[in-house]
Design a protein around this motif. Sequence first.
Motif, mmCIF file in Angstrom:
data_model
loop_
_atom_site.group_PDB
_atom_site.id
_atom_site.type_symbol
_atom_site.label_atom_id
_atom_site.label_comp_id
_atom_site.label_asym_id
_atom_site.label_seq_id
_atom_site.Cartn_x
_atom_site.Cartn_y
_atom_site.Cartn_z
ATOM 1 N N VAL A 53 2.687 -10.349 -11.049
ATOM 2 C CA VAL A 53 3.649 -10.343 -10.061
ATOM 3 C C VAL A 53 4.418 -9.046 -9.905
ATOM 4 C CG1 VAL A 53 6.100 -11.174 -9.450
ATOM 5 C CG2 VAL A 53 4.523 -12.694 -10.404
ATOM 6 N N LEU A 54 4.501 -8.162 -10.993
ATOM 7 C CA LEU A 54 4.967 -6.682 -10.918
ATOM 8 C C LEU A 54 3.929 -5.830 -10.401
ATOM 9 C CD1 LEU A 54 6.946 -6.878 -14.293
ATOM 10 C CD2 LEU A 54 7.896 -7.256 -11.872
ATOM 11 N N LEU A 55 3.603 -5.921 -9.394
ATOM 12 C CA LEU A 55 2.586 -5.105 -8.412
ATOM 13 C C LEU A 55 3.179 -4.589 -7.331
ATOM 14 C CD1 LEU A 55 -0.644 -7.477 -8.636
ATOM 15 C CD2 LEU A 55 -0.046 -5.654 -10.194
ATOM 16 N N PRO A 56 3.062 -3.292 -6.940
ATOM 17 C CA PRO A 56 3.312 -2.441 -5.713
ATOM 18 C C PRO A 56 3.118 -3.309 -4.675
ATOM 19 C CG PRO A 56 2.165 -1.080 -7.142
ATOM 20 C CD PRO A 56 1.753 -2.453 -7.734
ATOM 21 N N PHE A 57 4.022 -3.189 -3.526
ATOM 22 C CA PHE A 57 3.793 -3.754 -1.991
ATOM 23 C C PHE A 57 3.930 -4.923 -1.978
ATOM 24 C CE2 PHE A 57 0.908 0.179 -2.911
ATOM 25 C CZ PHE A 57 1.921 1.079 -2.833
ATOM 26 N N GLN A 58 4.269 -5.799 -2.817
ATOM 27 C CA GLN A 58 4.386 -7.299 -2.544
ATOM 28 C C GLN A 58 5.803 -7.593 -2.858
ATOM 29 O OE1 GLN A 58 1.837 -9.560 -5.196
ATOM 30 N NE2 GLN A 58 2.956 -9.511 -6.754
ATOM 31 N N ARG A 59 6.635 -8.454 -1.753
ATOM 32 C CA ARG A 59 7.888 -8.842 -2.226
ATOM 33 C C ARG A 59 8.234 -9.721 -3.188
ATOM 34 N NH1 ARG A 59 12.500 -9.124 2.834
ATOM 35 N NH2 ARG A 59 14.089 -9.967 1.730
ATOM 36 N N PRO A 91 -3.554 -2.782 3.792
ATOM 37 C CA PRO A 91 -4.925 -2.320 3.766
ATOM 38 C C PRO A 91 -5.135 -1.059 2.978
ATOM 39 C CG PRO A 91 -3.853 -2.378 5.970
ATOM 40 C CD PRO A 91 -2.725 -2.410 5.111
ATOM 41 N N ALA A 92 -6.267 -1.312 2.447
ATOM 42 C CA ALA A 92 -6.759 -0.146 1.436
ATOM 43 C C ALA A 92 -6.854 1.096 1.961
ATOM 44 C CB ALA A 92 -7.999 -0.681 1.009
ATOM 45 N N ALA A 93 -7.148 1.371 3.212
ATOM 46 C CA ALA A 93 -7.147 2.449 3.839
ATOM 47 C C ALA A 93 -5.602 3.249 4.155
ATOM 48 C CB ALA A 93 -7.628 2.662 5.248
ATOM 49 N N ALA A 94 -4.519 2.304 3.829
ATOM 50 C CA ALA A 94 -3.188 2.825 4.203
ATOM 51 C C ALA A 94 -2.485 2.799 2.804
ATOM 52 C CB ALA A 94 -2.492 1.855 4.939
ATOM 53 N N MET A 95 -3.113 2.749 1.687
ATOM 54 C CA MET A 95 -2.598 2.678 0.298
ATOM 55 C C MET A 95 -1.999 3.855 0.189
ATOM 56 S SD MET A 95 -1.977 0.289 -1.744
ATOM 57 C CE MET A 95 -3.482 -0.989 -1.196
ATOM 58 N N PHE A 96 -2.520 4.944 0.232
ATOM 59 C CA PHE A 96 -1.742 6.373 -0.116
ATOM 60 C C PHE A 96 -0.562 6.545 0.595
ATOM 61 C CE2 PHE A 96 -6.383 7.763 -1.194
ATOM 62 C CZ PHE A 96 -5.844 8.265 -2.420
ATOM 63 N N SER A 97 -0.579 5.999 1.965
ATOM 64 C CA SER A 97 0.551 5.962 2.809
ATOM 65 C C SER A 97 1.605 5.033 2.257
ATOM 66 C CB SER A 97 0.732 5.634 4.154
ATOM 67 O OG SER A 97 -0.284 6.473 4.957
ATOM 68 N N ALA A 128 3.302 -2.831 9.045
ATOM 69 C CA ALA A 128 2.907 -2.331 10.064
ATOM 70 C C ALA A 128 2.137 -0.986 10.078
ATOM 71 C CB ALA A 128 4.270 -1.536 10.953
ATOM 72 N N LEU A 129 1.825 -0.771 8.789
ATOM 73 C CA LEU A 129 0.846 0.075 8.324
ATOM 74 C C LEU A 129 -0.410 -0.030 9.046
ATOM 75 C CD1 LEU A 129 1.804 1.205 4.617
ATOM 76 C CD2 LEU A 129 2.044 2.385 6.805
ATOM 77 N N ALA A 130 -0.937 -1.306 8.983
ATOM 78 C CA ALA A 130 -2.226 -1.682 9.648
ATOM 79 C C ALA A 130 -2.401 -1.399 11.062
ATOM 80 C CB ALA A 130 -2.571 -3.014 9.177
ATOM 81 N N ALA A 131 -1.352 -1.823 11.709
ATOM 82 C CA ALA A 131 -1.255 -1.446 13.182
ATOM 83 C C ALA A 131 -1.215 -0.120 13.700
ATOM 84 C CB ALA A 131 -0.333 -2.160 13.628
ATOM 85 N N ASP A 132 -0.373 0.788 13.370
ATOM 86 C CA ASP A 132 -0.602 2.149 13.691
ATOM 87 C C ASP A 132 0.316 2.852 12.452
ATOM 88 O OD1 ASP A 132 0.362 4.425 14.791
ATOM 89 O OD2 ASP A 132 0.523 3.791 16.497
ATOM 90 N N GLU A 133 -0.496 3.622 11.716
ATOM 91 C CA GLU A 133 -0.195 4.272 10.334
ATOM 92 C C GLU A 133 0.753 5.239 10.685
ATOM 93 O OE1 GLU A 133 -2.171 5.639 6.212
ATOM 94 O OE2 GLU A 133 -3.348 4.879 7.643
#
Length: 251
Positions: A53-59, A91-97, A128-133
């Motif tokens: 559960v204690l993972l980044p980016f999940q509510r 998305p993996a491509a937006a992980m750094f952001s 929203a990162l997946a749509a327009d980072e």
Amino acid sequence: MSRAAAAPLAAYVLHSWDWSETSLIVELFTRERGRVVVAAKGAKRPTSQLRPVLLPFQRIAVQLGRTPADEAAEIHTLRTAEWGGGVPPVPAAAMFSAFYCNELLMKLLARQDAFPQLFDAYAGTLGALAADEAAALRAFELVLLRETGLLPELGSETLTLAPLAAARRYTLHPEAGLVADADGLPGADWVRLEAALIAQHADALRAACAPVSTPLRAALRGVLHYHLGHSRLRSRQVFQDVQKLVDTASR
């Protein structure tokens, strides 16, 4: 005497580090209490209910132990944490952001200071990162700066308070605020951004950022760097290092 345990808090994990062989110290961003540091005892054990559960980016929904008698104490005990749902995976491509957003929150927010609107903006940004980072990041930076009192009103020149002329260009200066500058954005764009900020309309703000995301990036990064001082953003450096490796490998 300690106060009774608080009700469950809506939260995201910003960062965690080892505390012992079996436990973690976790930095949370909560809607109700802002940044909170907790001790997650036993979270590293394979059988721990906290581990997945204690993972980044999940509510998540967390419940803390009793508030320490010393109100200045910063580390609380994490009693429970459950997946909150409602946000698609980053998305993996937006992980750094996404990590960049986390680092900004950790460096610019004081602990135990609630920012519910910023919490909602952060949650919306992840989705929203997946749509327009680029637009999502610029919108998040604007809300972060506004909520922390670091962004001036964008409908007028900061020093003179004169309304912006729609066709005249302006830039955002870290110290002087919004000033006339031939290399800046048209006044109409700044006014549009300000209207979306005032309305607290996330989609409208991202839409206003989309066509000007490239020039806006430089202006906002200048303000952020100024207020971060000598504090270096590790997420950006890691991204740049990885990009260099990718470029080298592709040659």
